[in-house]
Motif scaffolding. Structure first.
Motif, PDB file in Angstrom:
ATOM      1  N   GLY A   1       0.823  -1.213   0.000  1.00 46.71           N
ATOM      2  CA  GLY A   1       0.000   0.000   0.000  1.00 46.71           C
ATOM      3  C   GLY A   1       0.854   1.258   0.000  1.00 46.71           C
ATOM      4  N   LYS A   2       1.901   1.280   0.803  1.00 49.81           N
ATOM      5  CA  LYS A   2       2.810   2.429   0.839  1.00 49.81           C
ATOM      6  C   LYS A   2       3.509   2.623  -0.504  1.00 49.81           C
ATOM      7  CE  LYS A   2       3.856   2.377   5.796  1.00 49.81           C
ATOM      8  NZ  LYS A   2       4.918   2.129   6.792  1.00 49.81           N
ATOM      9  N   ASP A   3       3.937   1.518  -1.109  1.00 53.53           N
ATOM     10  CA  ASP A   3       4.597   1.600  -2.409  1.00 53.53           C
ATOM     11  C   ASP A   3       3.654   2.170  -3.470  1.00 53.53           C
ATOM     12  OD1 ASP A   3       6.906   0.583  -1.325  1.00 53.53           O
ATOM     13  OD2 ASP A   3       6.623  -1.454  -2.123  1.00 53.53           O
ATOM     14  N   LEU A   4       2.415   1.683  -3.478  1.00 57.00           N
ATOM     15  CA  LEU A   4       1.444   2.172  -4.455  1.00 57.00           C
ATOM     16  C   LEU A   4       1.139   3.653  -4.233  1.00 57.00           C
ATOM     17  CD1 LEU A   4      -1.008  -0.871  -4.675  1.00 57.00           C
ATOM     18  CD2 LEU A   4       0.655  -0.115  -6.387  1.00 57.00           C
ATOM     19  N   LEU A   5       1.017   4.069  -2.986  1.00 53.21           N
ATOM     20  CA  LEU A   5       0.785   5.482  -2.691  1.00 53.21           C
ATOM     21  C   LEU A   5       1.980   6.335  -3.118  1.00 53.21           C
ATOM     22  CD1 LEU A   5      -1.005   5.378   0.786  1.00 53.21           C
ATOM     23  CD2 LEU A   5      -1.969   6.093  -1.419  1.00 53.21           C
ATOM     24  N   SER A   6       3.178   5.814  -2.940  1.00 48.23           N
ATOM     25  CA  SER A   6       4.383   6.544  -3.360  1.00 48.23           C
ATOM     26  C   SER A   6       4.399   6.741  -4.874  1.00 48.23           C
ATOM     27  CB  SER A   6       5.648   5.791  -2.939  1.00 48.23           C
ATOM     28  OG  SER A   6       5.742   5.723  -1.553  1.00 48.23           O
ATOM     29  N   VAL A   7       4.076   5.686  -5.608  1.00 49.27           N
ATOM     30  CA  VAL A   7       4.028   5.777  -7.072  1.00 49.27           C
ATOM     31  C   VAL A   7       2.957   6.783  -7.495  1.00 49.27           C
ATOM     32  CG1 VAL A   7       3.466   4.523  -9.184  1.00 49.27           C
ATOM     33  CG2 VAL A   7       4.991   3.496  -7.501  1.00 49.27           C
ATOM     34  N   ALA A   8       1.789   6.712  -6.875  1.00 52.41           N
ATOM     35  CA  ALA A   8       0.706   7.650  -7.193  1.00 52.41           C
ATOM     36  C   ALA A   8       1.133   9.086  -6.902  1.00 52.41           C
ATOM     37  CB  ALA A   8      -0.554   7.293  -6.415  1.00 52.41           C
ATOM     38  N   ALA A   9       1.819   9.307  -5.787  1.00 51.95           N
ATOM     39  CA  ALA A   9       2.278  10.655  -5.427  1.00 51.95           C
ATOM     40  C   ALA A   9       3.278  11.184  -6.455  1.00 51.95           C
ATOM     41  CB  ALA A   9       2.896  10.642  -4.032  1.00 51.95           C
ATOM     42  N   VAL A  10       4.189  10.326  -6.911  1.00 52.92           N
ATOM     43  CA  VAL A  10       5.172  10.742  -7.918  1.00 52.92           C
ATOM     44  C   VAL A  10       4.463  11.099  -9.229  1.00 52.92           C
ATOM     45  CG1 VAL A  10       7.073   9.920  -9.380  1.00 52.92           C
ATOM     46  CG2 VAL A  10       7.123   9.500  -6.916  1.00 52.92           C
ATOM     47  N   LEU A  11       3.495  10.281  -9.650  1.00 52.16           N
ATOM     48  CA  LEU A  11       2.751  10.566 -10.882  1.00 52.16           C
ATOM     49  C   LEU A  11       1.982  11.873 -10.785  1.00 52.16           C
ATOM     50  CD1 LEU A  11       1.443   7.012 -11.870  1.00 52.16           C
ATOM     51  CD2 LEU A  11       3.188   8.376 -13.027  1.00 52.16           C
ATOM     52  N   ILE A  12       1.333  12.104  -9.659  1.00 52.95           N
ATOM     53  CA  ILE A  12       0.579  13.347  -9.474  1.00 52.95           C
ATOM     54  C   ILE A  12       1.525  14.540  -9.480  1.00 52.95           C
ATOM     55  CG2 ILE A  12      -0.798  14.655  -7.792  1.00 52.95           C
ATOM     56  CD1 ILE A  12      -2.143  11.918  -7.095  1.00 52.95           C
TER      57      ILE A  12
END
Length: 185
Positions: free
Chosen positions: A21-32
């Motif tokens: 979950g943390k990894d997915l949130l990190s990827v989403a944050a970078v994309l945003i």
């Protein structure tokens, strides 16, 4: 299985899910963050396109990623104007534009050089038909496959590119990276 082993297994699974979950949130944050920075810098949420054909060779190759700056943030310079001022981009005079043929959203945009601008009623090229309205005459840079203007062929047949069809102007090129994007299209 003992109670301790069951608890350890449940904790490991929970730990894995939390980590995922943390990894997915990190990827989403970078994309945003990338999208926001792209909007600020280029004026577009997705400022990149992958070159799909050889029509702009030798200056752009199939599989190149091209960064596009929103048309509202630039003063478009045509090939004709560039020759007069010495303004060169991507190996030739004037700007390379990304536009929607006939203004249609469903058609893949074209990335070609803006050769010159015509006004309504003017011939679109020497001894050519009159322009039905004002707009740009465009052409790919490839001397083998693009001997004629887009308006003489099937891309934008007998119609100049209207201002509102232009998405933006090509600014930067990253070679080869677009091949990844092309695999998924």
């Amino acid at each position: 299985m003992s109670k301790t082993n069951t608890q350890n297994s449940a904790q490991e699974e929970e730990s894995f899910l939390v980590s995922l979950g943390k990894d997915l949130l990190s990827v989403a944050a970078v994309l945003i963050a990338f999208m926001v920075l792209s909007k600020l810098a280029f004026g577009l949420w997705t400022p990149m396109v992958a070159v799909e054909s050889g029509s702009m060779e030798p200056h752009m190759q199939v599989g190149d990623i091209i960064f596009i700056k929103n048309i509202d943030r630039v003063d478009l310079v045509t090939n004709e104007e560039g020759k007069g001022s010495g303004y060169v981009t991507f190996g030739d005079y004037g700007d390379v534009i990304l536009y929607r043929p006939y203004g249609q959203e469903s058609i893949t945009p074209i990335i070609h050089r803006a050769m010159y601008r015509v006004e309504a009623g003017e011939p679109m090229w020497e001894n050519g038909p009159a322009a039905p309205y004002s707009g740009y005459i465009t052409k790919g840079d490839n001397p083998v496959t693009n001997r004629h203007y887009d308006q003489e062929g099937q891309i934008s047949y007998y119609v100049p590119v209207k201002d509102e069809w232009v998405i933006g102007v090509a600014r930067y090129r990253i070679p080869y990276l677009g091949h990844i994007r092309l695999l998924f299209s």
